[in-house]
Design a protein around this motif. Structure first.
Motif, PDB file in Angstrom:
ATOM      1  N   ASP A 104       4.117 -29.309 -56.389  1.00  0.00           N
ATOM      2  CA  ASP A 104       3.749 -29.176 -54.976  1.00  0.00           C
ATOM      3  C   ASP A 104       4.928 -28.771 -54.096  1.00  0.00           C
ATOM      4  OD1 ASP A 104       4.499 -31.858 -55.885  1.00  0.00           O
ATOM      5  OD2 ASP A 104       4.403 -32.414 -53.775  1.00  0.00           O
ATOM      6  N   LYS A 105       6.146 -29.077 -54.534  1.00  0.00           N
ATOM      7  CA  LYS A 105       7.337 -28.775 -53.730  1.00  0.00           C
ATOM      8  C   LYS A 105       7.823 -27.338 -53.907  1.00  0.00           C
ATOM      9  CE  LYS A 105       8.968 -33.576 -53.814  1.00  0.00           C
ATOM     10  NZ  LYS A 105      10.061 -34.477 -54.231  1.00  0.00           N
ATOM     11  N   THR A 106       7.313 -26.650 -54.918  1.00  0.00           N
ATOM     12  CA  THR A 106       7.774 -25.282 -55.175  1.00  0.00           C
ATOM     13  C   THR A 106       7.264 -24.299 -54.125  1.00  0.00           C
ATOM     14  OG1 THR A 106       5.870 -24.739 -56.589  1.00  0.00           O
ATOM     15  CG2 THR A 106       7.807 -25.701 -57.666  1.00  0.00           C
ATOM     16  N   ILE A 107       6.050 -24.538 -53.634  1.00  0.00           N
ATOM     17  CA  ILE A 107       5.384 -23.548 -52.778  1.00  0.00           C
ATOM     18  C   ILE A 107       6.129 -23.324 -51.474  1.00  0.00           C
ATOM     19  CG2 ILE A 107       3.273 -23.035 -51.488  1.00  0.00           C
ATOM     20  CD1 ILE A 107       1.743 -24.456 -53.709  1.00  0.00           C
ATOM     21  N   SER A 108       6.510 -24.402 -50.797  1.00  0.00           N
ATOM     22  CA  SER A 108       7.177 -24.250 -49.507  1.00  0.00           C
ATOM     23  C   SER A 108       8.516 -23.533 -49.654  1.00  0.00           C
ATOM     24  CB  SER A 108       7.379 -25.615 -48.846  1.00  0.00           C
ATOM     25  OG  SER A 108       8.211 -26.448 -49.640  1.00  0.00           O
ATOM     26  N   GLU A 109       9.192 -23.732 -50.793  1.00  0.00           N
ATOM     27  CA  GLU A 109      10.491 -23.068 -51.011  1.00  0.00           C
ATOM     28  C   GLU A 109      10.324 -21.554 -51.145  1.00  0.00           C
ATOM     29  OE1 GLU A 109      13.421 -24.509 -50.842  1.00  0.00           O
ATOM     30  OE2 GLU A 109      12.528 -26.481 -50.527  1.00  0.00           O
ATOM     31  N   ILE A 110       9.345 -21.125 -51.937  1.00  0.00           N
ATOM     32  CA  ILE A 110       9.099 -19.688 -52.110  1.00  0.00           C
ATOM     33  C   ILE A 110       8.591 -19.083 -50.800  1.00  0.00           C
ATOM     34  CG2 ILE A 110       7.891 -17.937 -53.474  1.00  0.00           C
ATOM     35  CD1 ILE A 110       7.452 -20.157 -55.614  1.00  0.00           C
ATOM     36  N   GLU A 111       7.713 -19.818 -50.146  1.00  0.00           N
ATOM     37  CA  GLU A 111       7.139 -19.374 -48.873  1.00  0.00           C
ATOM     38  C   GLU A 111       8.234 -19.145 -47.832  1.00  0.00           C
ATOM     39  OE1 GLU A 111       3.393 -21.261 -46.906  1.00  0.00           O
ATOM     40  OE2 GLU A 111       5.131 -22.285 -46.073  1.00  0.00           O
ATOM     41  N   LYS A 112       9.155 -20.100 -47.700  1.00  0.00           N
ATOM     42  CA  LYS A 112      10.247 -19.975 -46.728  1.00  0.00           C
ATOM     43  C   LYS A 112      11.127 -18.777 -47.036  1.00  0.00           C
ATOM     44  CE  LYS A 112      11.550 -24.343 -47.067  1.00  0.00           C
ATOM     45  NZ  LYS A 112      12.350 -25.578 -46.905  1.00  0.00           N
ATOM     46  N   LEU A 113      11.300 -18.465 -48.331  1.00  0.00           N
ATOM     47  CA  LEU A 113      12.144 -17.340 -48.711  1.00  0.00           C
ATOM     48  C   LEU A 113      11.550 -16.020 -48.249  1.00  0.00           C
ATOM     49  CD1 LEU A 113      14.555 -16.080 -50.158  1.00  0.00           C
ATOM     50  CD2 LEU A 113      13.223 -16.159 -52.290  1.00  0.00           C
ATOM     51  N   PHE A 114      10.259 -15.759 -48.552  1.00  0.00           N
ATOM     52  CA  PHE A 114       9.721 -14.452 -48.153  1.00  0.00           C
ATOM     53  C   PHE A 114       9.485 -14.359 -46.644  1.00  0.00           C
ATOM     54  CE2 PHE A 114       5.504 -16.305 -49.570  1.00  0.00           C
ATOM     55  CZ  PHE A 114       4.777 -16.118 -48.403  1.00  0.00           C
ATOM     56  N   LEU A 115       9.268 -15.512 -45.994  1.00  0.00           N
ATOM     57  CA  LEU A 115       9.167 -15.489 -44.526  1.00  0.00           C
ATOM     58  C   LEU A 115      10.540 -15.203 -43.901  1.00  0.00           C
ATOM     59  CD1 LEU A 115       6.702 -18.447 -43.794  1.00  0.00           C
ATOM     60  CD2 LEU A 115       6.212 -15.988 -43.760  1.00  0.00           C
ATOM     61  N   ASP A 116      11.609 -15.754 -44.490  1.00  0.00           N
ATOM     62  CA  ASP A 116      12.964 -15.455 -44.014  1.00  0.00           C
ATOM     63  C   ASP A 116      13.322 -13.989 -44.255  1.00  0.00           C
ATOM     64  OD1 ASP A 116      13.475 -17.930 -43.012  1.00  0.00           O
ATOM     65  OD2 ASP A 116      14.894 -18.558 -44.565  1.00  0.00           O
ATOM     66  N   LEU A 117      12.882 -13.455 -45.382  1.00  0.00           N
ATOM     67  CA  LEU A 117      13.133 -12.041 -45.665  1.00  0.00           C
ATOM     68  C   LEU A 117      12.543 -11.173 -44.564  1.00  0.00           C
ATOM     69  CD1 LEU A 117      14.081  -9.744 -47.538  1.00  0.00           C
ATOM     70  CD2 LEU A 117      11.908  -9.962 -48.776  1.00  0.00           C
ATOM     71  N   SER A 118      11.341 -11.513 -44.118  1.00  0.00           N
ATOM     72  CA  SER A 118      10.665 -10.739 -43.081  1.00  0.00           C
ATOM     73  C   SER A 118      11.196 -11.041 -41.686  1.00  0.00           C
ATOM     74  CB  SER A 118       9.153 -11.015 -43.123  1.00  0.00           C
ATOM     75  OG  SER A 118       8.502 -10.407 -42.033  1.00  0.00           O
ATOM     76  N   ARG A 119      11.249 -12.328 -41.339  1.00  0.00           N
ATOM     77  CA  ARG A 119      11.523 -12.724 -39.950  1.00  0.00           C
ATOM     78  C   ARG A 119      13.010 -12.827 -39.616  1.00  0.00           C
ATOM     79  NH1 ARG A 119       6.857 -17.431 -39.952  1.00  0.00           N
ATOM     80  NH2 ARG A 119       5.069 -16.002 -40.079  1.00  0.00           N
ATOM     81  N   VAL A 120      13.849 -12.862 -40.642  1.00  0.00           N
ATOM     82  CA  VAL A 120      15.288 -12.923 -40.388  1.00  0.00           C
ATOM     83  C   VAL A 120      15.954 -11.621 -40.829  1.00  0.00           C
ATOM     84  CG1 VAL A 120      17.447 -14.157 -40.840  1.00  0.00           C
ATOM     85  CG2 VAL A 120      15.315 -15.440 -40.615  1.00  0.00           C
ATOM     86  N   TYR A 121      15.953 -11.349 -42.148  1.00  0.00           N
ATOM     87  CA  TYR A 121      16.714 -10.184 -42.635  1.00  0.00           C
ATOM     88  C   TYR A 121      16.168  -8.859 -42.116  1.00  0.00           C
ATOM     89  CZ  TYR A 121      18.951  -6.746 -45.558  1.00  0.00           C
ATOM     90  OH  TYR A 121      19.650  -5.643 -45.973  1.00  0.00           O
ATOM     91  N   ILE A 122      14.868  -8.624 -42.294  1.00  0.00           N
ATOM     92  CA  ILE A 122      14.299  -7.340 -41.853  1.00  0.00           C
ATOM     93  C   ILE A 122      14.433  -7.188 -40.340  1.00  0.00           C
ATOM     94  CG2 ILE A 122      12.140  -6.043 -41.628  1.00  0.00           C
ATOM     95  CD1 ILE A 122      11.377  -7.004 -44.414  1.00  0.00           C
ATOM     96  N   LYS A 123      14.264  -8.282 -39.636  1.00  0.00           N
ATOM     97  CA  LYS A 123      14.353  -8.228 -38.170  1.00  0.00           C
ATOM     98  C   LYS A 123      15.749  -7.846 -37.697  1.00  0.00           C
ATOM     99  CE  LYS A 123      13.293 -10.986 -34.057  1.00  0.00           C
ATOM    100  NZ  LYS A 123      12.834 -12.297 -33.563  1.00  0.00           N
TER     101      LYS A 123
END
Length: 406
Positions: free
Chosen positions: A158-177
């Motif tokens: 159950d703890k794996t999902i939030s970690e992967i989710e935060k990574l691709f959201l950071d890729l979009s909302r931080v790095y790409i931005k």
């Protein structure tokens, strides 16, 4: 022989109510017969309640069928939602949470679309010397890969999902931005970084959303961006520990908090982000490098940044004095935004060059000073009136945009 090979079991999975029943019975029998535990790991899940926390029942009429969720949103979104529930805890089913998972998957899809658009104008190019934004997001990739791998090995699913989710959201909302401008100047470096992280996100997330990640993987295959026939036939990604920089990740969290407070201050003052400001004063405790300060400057759109150290609570103060030069740039940025939206309406891609005409009543001379900046950002060769014409307003002033593909 089979008992010697497979006993004790690696994992037993049931609802919390089995703690006093099945789990207990297994242990009692195993202790009597074998004098040891019958399993090495236990994974327990709770019950699904309605949004008010009441047990679902036919008499109350509050039952929600999983088939209803699957038909409306897909089995992958349902799995994504359910698997993220903290092990052993009950959940109050909420349609809005399901919709949020759907929005997150749209972000994942859009990263793939953005990558494809970048690769229409460039090739993947690995940079010898990484800039700080690449170092940060690659550190996030490798630290996340290391943590997710460890969680899977410990059956903390159950703890794996939030970690992967935060990574691709950071890729979009931080790095790409923060690399929007860089994607024009160094598209190959940005594309390489996104490609590296996006593929590994799909590989890790395929354990949660096998159908959607496979669909996205096949989209990449069509563009010759991956060789493997299926995401499910790839090897699990490995973490490069040398690329992990925990301090940089912590410093970046501070930077993101400063940016958030700066943008909140802009909202309070009702000053749009496109309009550059003279100066921002940031008060905080953590020392930031010049590179990180430059990111803050760019993201809150100020010409000068003064950093004062000593305060525990982060504070951002903006100087809102507007000069003719700042005003000209602000109008130029708004014009660029509207041109890009108009290009999209007629189906132009980023690499399509255009001829352009812009008329902003009473401010023609002011805009003329920004002609080079506008042309570079919208990929225009010259300014003339052509086939596609759009009208809009900026601060009550009439704006007209015309262009055609060349």
């Amino acid at each position: 022989k089979l008992i010697e090979e497979y006993f004790p079991a690696d994992l037993v999975l049931e609802a919390t109510e089995q703690t006093r029943l099945w789990f207990s019975l297994l242990q009692i029998c195993s202790s009597i017969v074998f004098n040891k535990s019958s399993y090495e790991n236990v994974y327990v899940h709770g019950m699904i309640l309605d949004f008010q926390g009441m047990k679902m029942s036919k008499s109350l009429g509050n039952i929600i069928s999983p088939y209803h969720v699957v038909d409306k949103f897909s089995s992958d979104i349902f799995r994504y939602y359910i698997c993220g529930i903290t092990a052993g805890e009950n959940i109050n089913f909420n349609w809005e949470d399901i919709k949020q998972k759907q929005r997150n998957l749209l972000v994942l899809m859009n990263i793939g679309n953005y990558l494809k658009d970048l690769l229409k104008q460039t090739k993947l190019k690995k940079s010898g010397k990484l800039d700080i934004e690449e170092k940060y997001i690659l550190s996030r990739l490798n630290s996340t890969t290391e943590k997710v791998t460890e969680l899977f090995e410990k059956y903390e699913l159950d703890k794996t999902i939030s970690e992967i989710e935060k990574l691709f959201l950071d890729l979009s909302r931080v790095y790409i931005k923060i690399t929007r401008d860089k994607s024009v100047e160094k598209p190959g470096v940005v594309a390489f970084t996104i490609h590296e992280i996006y593929l590994k996100c799909l590989q890790m997330f395929s354990t949660i959303c096998p159908l959607i990640t496979e669909h996205l993987w096949q989209n990449l295959r069509k563009e010759n961006m991956v060789k493997e026939e299926s995401v499910h036939l790839t090897k699990w990604p490995k973490s490069d520990k040398k690329s992990i920089d925990n301090k940089l990740e912590e410093d970046f969290n501070t930077v993101l908090e400063v940016i958030e407070k700066g943008l909140a201050e802009r909202d309070r003052l009702k000053i749009g982000l496109k309009w550059p400001l003279k100066k921002a004063v940031v008060e905080l405790q953590v020392k930031l490098t010049k590179e990180l300060q430059e990111i803050i400057k760019n993201q809150i759109n100020v010409k000068e940044l003064e950093v004062r150290y000593g305060k525990k609570e982060i504070e951002v103060t903006l100087n809102t004095e507007m000069t003719p030069k700042l005003e000209a740039e602000g109008y130029a940025r708004e014009i660029i935004r509207k041109i890009q939206a108009s290009r999209k309406k007629v189906g132009f891609v980023k690499s399509d060059k255009i001829k352009l005409a812009v008329s902003l009543k009473g401010l023609e001379k002011l805009i003329k000073t920004q002609e080079k900046f506008i042309k570079e950002r919208v990929n225009a060769n010259e300014m003339v009136f052509f086939k596609h014409t759009f009208s809009d307003k900026i601060k009550g002033r009439e704006l007209k945009i015309s262009f055609e593909k060349i």
